[in-house]
Design an enzyme around this catalytic site. Structure first.
Site, PDB file in Angstrom:
ATOM      1  N   THR A 534       0.861  -1.191   0.000  1.00 27.42           N
ATOM      2  CA  THR A 534       0.000   0.000   0.000  1.00 27.42           C
ATOM      3  C   THR A 534       0.887   1.227   0.000  1.00 27.42           C
ATOM      4  O   THR A 534       1.900   1.271   0.701  1.00 27.42           O
ATOM      5  CB  THR A 534      -0.948   0.014   1.208  1.00 27.42           C
ATOM      6  OG1 THR A 534      -1.855  -1.085   1.070  1.00 27.42           O
ATOM      7  CG2 THR A 534      -1.773   1.289   1.264  1.00 27.42           C
ATOM      8  N   PHE A 536       1.177   4.965   0.934  1.00 27.82           N
ATOM      9  CA  PHE A 536       0.616   6.007   1.794  1.00 27.82           C
ATOM     10  C   PHE A 536       1.232   7.347   1.406  1.00 27.82           C
ATOM     11  O   PHE A 536       2.377   7.380   0.951  1.00 27.82           O
ATOM     12  CB  PHE A 536       0.961   5.727   3.261  1.00 27.82           C
ATOM     13  CG  PHE A 536       0.192   4.567   3.834  1.00 27.82           C
ATOM     14  CD1 PHE A 536      -0.991   4.786   4.540  1.00 27.82           C
ATOM     15  CD2 PHE A 536       0.633   3.257   3.670  1.00 27.82           C
ATOM     16  CE1 PHE A 536      -1.704   3.725   5.066  1.00 27.82           C
ATOM     17  CE2 PHE A 536      -0.087   2.192   4.195  1.00 27.82           C
ATOM     18  CZ  PHE A 536      -1.246   2.425   4.890  1.00 27.82           C
TER      19      PHE A 536
END
Ligand code: PEP
Ligand code: MN
Length: 632
Positions: A534, A536
Site C-alpha cells: 500500500t 501512503f
C-alpha cells in the site's frame, strides 16, 4: 472588452498592446488564468474591436455584454480566491466570520475573539464606526476600537474586518484592519468606493438594502476599477413589504451572483433577519444555497450589547451553528476554512477533543486505531519523531490537518492489488488547501490473531476490515466453517477480539495490532498474494507544503471533450521528457461518462521544465489540480 492573448506572446508584443489600449483611454488589467492570459480593457471610450484584433499577439477580442466588466464571469471564468493571512475565501471553501456588532471594550473583544476562535470562526468582525439610524445611539469607539480589534486579531491569529463609513477614515483604518467592510447604507457611496478601491486591500461589500444585484455588481466594479482585486460580496437582506423580519434575506442572490460574477459571495443572516432565533436556520440555508461563507453577530451577553443585541447569537447558539455547518459542509463538498494553531510549526502541543496535551512532538493524524497499517506507515516514515493521532474517518484526518490539531496526516492512496483509494483522491480534491509532501510504500502482511492460549481449532469467527478478509481469501477458504465478520478497521477488529476475550474469536490485522493489544499471532502472513503493497502519502496544509527539491508530483486532470484530448495532454508530458509513473482514469462523480485522470510524474532536476509543461497542460485540460510536489 476582453483581449485574449496568443499563448506564446512575446513580452514586447504584450507591452505594445497594453500601451495601445492605454493611449486610447482604456484602463488595462492583466489576468493570467488557468486556461489563458487575457487583458481586460475598460473605459469610457469606444473603439472598433478590429483595431485591436489586428495587433500582433492578439488571439481574439470579446466584447463584454454586461455593464460591469471586471466583476463579470465573462471577464474571468474561474472563481476568485482571496487570501487574507492564513485564510482563503472563494472556490469550494466555506469561511465563517463572527464577532460582536460593535467593538465595546478591549476586554470584551479579547474575550469574544478567544471564544470565537476556539469555536471555529476564522475572521473577527467588529464595528468601530457604527452607521446608526438614530444619532443618539452608540456610534462606536472609533480609533480606540480599531486598536482593540487589531490587538485581539493578532493575539488569536485571526484576520479582522471592520466597517468604513467615510473616505476620510481610510488612511487611519488601513493599518488597523485586514478587510474593509462597506455597509449596506454606503454601497452606492461612490466616493467611498473609489477611495477604498485605491487602497488595494480586501473589501467586504454588502448589498444595499434597496439595491438590485446588478447595482451590487456595479459597486464592485467601482472598487475593481479603482484598484481593488479582492472583493467579497455579501447578501444581507433587502427591504420588502414584509415586516416579520428586519429585512428579507434574498438567498436567490447567491446562485444569481455566482453565475454572473467570479467574486465570492457570503451571507449575513444577522442583519438580514434581525432576530437571533432566525439566524441559524438562515445561515444553514445560505450554506446550502452555495454561499462561500457567512458573517454572524455573536455576543457574550446580548442583553447588554451596545448595538444589535436582539440579533446577536449567544455563544452556545454559535457553537451549535458551527456543529451544524460542520455536518452540512461535506454534503455540499465544501471545505470549512480553519486557522492553523499558533505554534503549529514547532508542533509543541496537540489539541485533542478540547484537551491540550503537552506533547513535544508534532502530531500525525491517521484513520483507524492504534496498530493499523497507517500507523505503521507513520512509524516507518517519521520514526519516533512524531505523535500518531487516531481519527475515525479519512475526512477527520483532513480536518485535523487543516485546523492544526495535527501537523501532518498519513493516508493510503493506492494498493497494489486493489487499486486507488478513490475516497482519499476525492478528499484531496475537496480540500484544495491540503497538499501531499511525501510518500511511504509498505508491504501489507496479514496475520491471524487470537487471545493468548487459543489455537486454530478453537476459532469459530474471524473479524477484519472487508479488505483484510478479501486479501486472505485463500487461507479462509481452507476454513469454511469459520464465520467471517466485516469490521470497520483491521486494528479495531483486534481490539474487539481482545475486549471480548474468547478463544473462539480471531482477527486479521498487522503484527503491531497484536502486540498493542497483547494478543497472540496464531498464523503469520496469511495474505493470498505476498506482493501486497500500500502506498501512503503524507499530507499538510498548503502553506507548509513547500519543500526544497521535489522529485515527484501528483496531479489530477480532466480533459476537454474533443477527439484526441487525452493524447494531446499526454503528448505534452512526452514533449517535455517527463516520465509518468502512474496513469489511471476514473469517472467524474456526478458526471456520467466523463473521466478524470490521476497522474504521477517524476520531476526533473530543472523544475522550470515541469512548470512550463503544466502551463501547456492547463490549456489542454478542462480542470487541472496539483495534489502535491514532494520528495520520495
Ligand atoms: C454591520 O455589519 O455591522 C452592519 C452595520 O451591517 P449592514 O451594513 O449590513 O447593516
Ligand atoms: Mn450590527
Amino acid at each position: 472588452m476582453i483581449i485574449v492573448l496568443e499563448h506564446l506572446i512575446h513580452t514586447q508584443e504584450k507591452n505594445d498592446i497594453k500601451n495601445f489600449l492605454e493611449r486610447k483611454g482604456f484602463k488595462v488589467k492583466e489576468i493570467i488564468g488557468e486556461q489563458e492570459t487575457i487583458f481586460g480593457a475598460v473605459g469610457m471610450v469606444s473603439i472598433d474591436p478590429r483595431e485591436v484584433e489586428i495587433l500582433p499577439g492578439v488571439k481574439r477580442v470579446i466584447p463584454i455584454s454586461s455593464p460591469y466588466k471586471l466583476a463579470s464571469r465573462e471577464f474571468q471564468k474561474e472563481d476568485t480566491v482571496i487570501t487574507v493571512g492564513p485564510i482563503k475565501i472563494g472556490g469550494s471553501r466555506l469561511v465563517v466570520i463572527a464577532g460582536p456588532c460593535a467593538i465595546e471594550s478591549r476586554d470584551h473583544i479579547d474575550f469574544m475573539a478567544a471564544m470565537l476562535r476556539e469555536t471555529g470562526a476564522v475572521i473577527l468582525r467588529g464595528g468601530a464606526y457604527k452607521p446608526r439610524t438614530s444619532p443618539y445611539a452608540f456610534q462606536g469607539l472609533g480609533e480606540e476600537g480599531l486598536q482593540y480589534l487589531k490587538e485581539a486579531g493578532e493575539k488569536y491569529g485571526m484576520p479582522t474586518v471592520s466597517e468604513i463609513v467615510s473616505p476620510e477614515h481610510a488612511a487611519l483604518m488601513k493599518d488597523y484592519i485586514d478587510i474593509f467592510q462597506i455597509g449596506t447604507r454606503n454601497m452606492q457611496n461612490f466616493e467611498l468606493l473609489k477611495k477604498v478601491g485605491s487602497l488595494q486591500k480586501p473589501v467586504l461589500l454588502k448589498r444595499g438594502f434597496a439595491s438590485t444585484i446588478q447595482e451590487l455588481l456595479m459597486s464592485a466594479e467601482y472598487l475593481l476599477a479603482h484598484g481593488a482585486d479582492n472583493i467579497i460580496l455579501c447578501e444581507r437582506g433587502i427591504r420588502t413589504f414584509e415586516t416579520a423580519t428586519r429585512n428579507t434575506l434574498d438567498l436567490s442572490a447567491i446562485p444569481v451572483v455566482k453565475k454572473l460574477s467570479h467574486l465570492p459571495i457570503i451571507v449575513d443572516p444577522s442583519h438580514a433577519t434581525g432576530i437571533r432565533e432566525k439566524v441559524p436556520p438562515m445561515a444553514l440555508a445560505a450554506v446550502a444555497a452555495g454561499a462561500h461563507g457567512i458573517t454572524v453577530e455573536v455576543h457574550s451577553d446580548p442583553e447588554k450589547a451596545l448595538s444589535d443585541g436582539p440579533q446577536a447569537l449567544y455563544p452556545e447558539q454559535f457553537e451549535k451553528l458551527m456543529r451544524d455547518i460542520e455536518a452540512l459542509a461535506p454534503v455540499l463538498q465544501k471545505e470549512i476554512a480553519r486557522l492553523p494553531v499558533e505554534d503549529e510549526t514547532k508542533g509543541l502541543t496537540n489539541k485533542t477533543a478540547g484537551i491540550t496535551l503537552a506533547i513535544k512532538k508534532p502530531a500525525v493524524a491517521f484513520q483507524g486505531e492504534r496498530g493499523s497499517f497507517s500507523e505503521k506507515a507513520i512509524q516507518l516514515y517519521f520514526h519516533d519523531e512524531v505523535f500518531p493521532l487516531a481519527r475515525q474517518e479519512f475526512r477527520d484526518v483532513f480536518n485535523s490537518v487543516l485546523e492544526g490539531s495535527a501537523y501532518y496526516g498519513m493516508i493510503p492512496l493506492e494498493n497494489s492489488l486493489a487499486g486507488s483509494i478513490h475516497q482519499n483522491y476525492d478528499l484531496l480534491l475537496e480540500f484544495p488547501d491540503i497538499k501531499i509532501i511525501g510518500e511511504k510504500k509498505i508491504r501489507i502482511v496479514h496475520n491471524l490473531i487470537g487471545i493468548k492460549g487459543a489455537a486454530l481449532k478453537d476459532i469459530k469467527r474471524v473479524y477484519s476490515h472487508p479488505q483484510g478478509l478479501a486479501q486472505c481469501a485463500r487461507f479462509l477458504e481452507g476454513h469454511p466453517q469459520w464465520e467471517k465478520i466485516s469490521y470497520y478497521d483491521t486494528a479495531g477488529s483486534v481490539t474487539h477480539v481482545a475486549e471480548v476475550g474468547k478463544k473462539e474469536n480471531a482477527a486479521i490485522a498487522s503484527a503491531e495490532a497484536a502486540a498493542i493489544n497483547n494478543l497472540e499471532i496464531l498464523k503469520e502472513s496469511i495474505e493470498t498474494n505476498p506482493q501486497n503493497y500500500t502506498r501512503f502519502v503524507v499530507i499538510v496544509r498548503d502553506d507548509h507544503s513547500d519543500i526544497p527539491q521535489p522529485n515527484k508530483a501528483s496531479l489530477v486532470f480532466a480533459t476537454l471533450d474533443k477527439p484526441g484530448a487525452l493524447y494531446d495532454a499526454l503528448k505534452i508530458l512526452a514533449d517535455f521528457s517527463l516520465n509518468m509513473t502512474k496513469l489511471e482514469s476514473r469517472p467524474i462523480p456526478g458526471k456520467p461518462w466523463e473521466y478524470m485522470f490521476y497522474v504521477d510524474i517524476q520531476l526533473p532536476e530543472d523544475l522550470s521544465v515541469f512548470d512550463n509543461a503544466l502551463k501547456k497542460l492547463k490549456l489542454h485540460s478542462e480542470e487541472l489540480r496539483i495534489l502535491g510536489s514532494y520528495r520520495v
